[in-house]
Design a protein around this motif. Structure first.
Motif, mmCIF file in Angstrom:
data_model
loop_
_atom_site.group_PDB
_atom_site.id
_atom_site.type_symbol
_atom_site.label_atom_id
_atom_site.label_comp_id
_atom_site.label_asym_id
_atom_site.label_seq_id
_atom_site.Cartn_x
_atom_site.Cartn_y
_atom_site.Cartn_z
ATOM 1 N N HIS A 1 -0.710 3.487 -6.556
ATOM 2 C CA HIS A 1 -1.326 4.585 -7.294
ATOM 3 C C HIS A 1 -0.873 5.934 -6.741
ATOM 4 O O HIS A 1 -0.505 6.833 -7.504
ATOM 5 C CB HIS A 1 -2.850 4.469 -7.233
ATOM 6 N N LEU A 2 -0.910 6.077 -5.429
ATOM 7 C CA LEU A 2 -0.545 7.358 -4.824
ATOM 8 C C LEU A 2 0.930 7.674 -5.015
ATOM 9 O O LEU A 2 1.290 8.793 -5.382
ATOM 10 C CB LEU A 2 -0.891 7.350 -3.336
ATOM 11 N N ASP B 1 -4.738 -7.092 1.173
ATOM 12 C CA ASP B 1 -3.415 -6.473 1.110
ATOM 13 C C ASP B 1 -3.106 -6.002 -0.316
ATOM 14 O O ASP B 1 -2.513 -4.942 -0.512
ATOM 15 C CB ASP B 1 -2.327 -7.451 1.562
ATOM 16 N N ILE B 2 -3.507 -6.790 -1.304
ATOM 17 C CA ILE B 2 -3.277 -6.423 -2.703
ATOM 18 C C ILE B 2 -4.048 -5.150 -3.036
ATOM 19 O O ILE B 2 -3.532 -4.248 -3.702
ATOM 20 C CB ILE B 2 -3.685 -7.577 -3.654
ATOM 21 N N LYS B 3 -5.279 -5.064 -2.560
ATOM 22 C CA LYS B 3 -6.086 -3.856 -2.779
ATOM 23 C C LYS B 3 -5.393 -2.636 -2.164
ATOM 24 O O LYS B 3 -5.310 -1.578 -2.784
ATOM 25 C CB LYS B 3 -7.473 -4.051 -2.176
ATOM 26 N N GLU C 1 -12.279 3.894 -3.587
ATOM 27 C CA GLU C 1 -13.249 3.975 -4.677
ATOM 28 C C GLU C 1 -12.629 4.600 -5.921
ATOM 29 O O GLU C 1 -12.904 4.171 -7.042
ATOM 30 C CB GLU C 1 -14.457 4.799 -4.237
ATOM 31 N N THR C 2 -11.793 5.603 -5.723
ATOM 32 C CA THR C 2 -11.135 6.266 -6.838
ATOM 33 C C THR C 2 -10.233 5.301 -7.586
ATOM 34 O O THR C 2 -10.255 5.241 -8.820
ATOM 35 C CB THR C 2 -10.315 7.470 -6.327
ATOM 36 N N VAL C 3 -9.436 4.519 -6.860
ATOM 37 C CA VAL C 3 -8.518 3.577 -7.493
ATOM 38 C C VAL C 3 -9.296 2.484 -8.220
ATOM 39 O O VAL C 3 -8.944 2.101 -9.340
ATOM 40 C CB VAL C 3 -7.539 2.984 -6.456
ATOM 41 N N MET D 1 -3.700 0.991 -13.563
ATOM 42 C CA MET D 1 -2.693 -0.034 -13.404
ATOM 43 C C MET D 1 -3.368 -1.389 -13.377
ATOM 44 O O MET D 1 -4.239 -1.625 -12.555
ATOM 45 C CB MET D 1 -1.946 0.248 -12.119
ATOM 46 N N LYS D 2 -2.999 -2.229 -14.282
ATOM 47 C CA LYS D 2 -3.574 -3.568 -14.376
ATOM 48 C C LYS D 2 -2.653 -4.546 -13.656
ATOM 49 O O LYS D 2 -1.502 -4.711 -14.011
ATOM 50 C CB LYS D 2 -3.736 -3.956 -15.853
ATOM 51 N N ILE D 3 -3.191 -5.178 -12.618
ATOM 52 C CA ILE D 3 -2.453 -6.186 -11.862
ATOM 53 C C ILE D 3 -2.936 -7.546 -12.344
ATOM 54 O O ILE D 3 -4.128 -7.830 -12.319
ATOM 55 C CB ILE D 3 -2.703 -6.038 -10.347
ATOM 56 N N ASN D 4 -2.000 -8.377 -12.751
ATOM 57 C CA ASN D 4 -2.349 -9.679 -13.290
ATOM 58 C C ASN D 4 -2.003 -10.760 -12.276
ATOM 59 O O ASN D 4 -0.918 -11.322 -12.300
ATOM 60 C CB ASN D 4 -1.602 -9.898 -14.611
ATOM 61 N N LEU D 5 -2.936 -11.034 -11.370
ATOM 62 C CA LEU D 5 -2.757 -12.071 -10.361
ATOM 63 C C LEU D 5 -3.931 -13.038 -10.421
ATOM 64 O O LEU D 5 -5.073 -12.614 -10.590
ATOM 65 C CB LEU D 5 -2.693 -11.456 -8.950
#
Length: 113
Positions: free
Chosen positions: A62-63, A53-55, A86-88, A1-5
């Protein structure tokens, strides 16, 4: 998942919801359900999310959305699986690499002029 911030210290709930392509109500609901989400609030009650918080939201997203966990299952996984972060992050790096390789493949497939 690509977050564009953009790189900022704080993000509004609207920016976060748009980046994750979800409703703001879902972000507020997840805030109630997951104790690791604790955005800062100003005097008016507006939420401001930090990069941490974003992380954590990426992990929850993801979950729940990508892996199909229930909220209880995601909560348990967050507390018991210390390597989920680490997985994400590895998945994010692999998706970036895949996109770069796809661009390279597409550029090689173009006929020369």
């Amino acid at each position: 998942m690509k977050i564009n911030l953009p790189d900022k210290l704080y993000y509004s709930i609207g920016e976060v919801a748009k980046a994750f392509d979800v409703n703001t109500s879902l972000i507020r609901y997840w805030e109630q359900e997951f104790p690791i989400l604790r955005p800062k609030k100003n005097k008016k009650g507006n939420r401001y999310f930090t990069p941490e918080d974003i992380k954590n939201l990426k992990i929850i997203y993801h979950l729940v959305k990508e892996k199909g966990y229930t909220l209880d299952g995601a909560r348990i996984s967050l507390t018991t699986n210390s390597r989920i972060s680490e997985t994400v992050s590895m998945i994010d790096r692999l998706e970036f690499l895949k996109a770069e390789l796809q661009k390279l493949k597409d550029s090689l497939a173009e006929p020369p002029i």
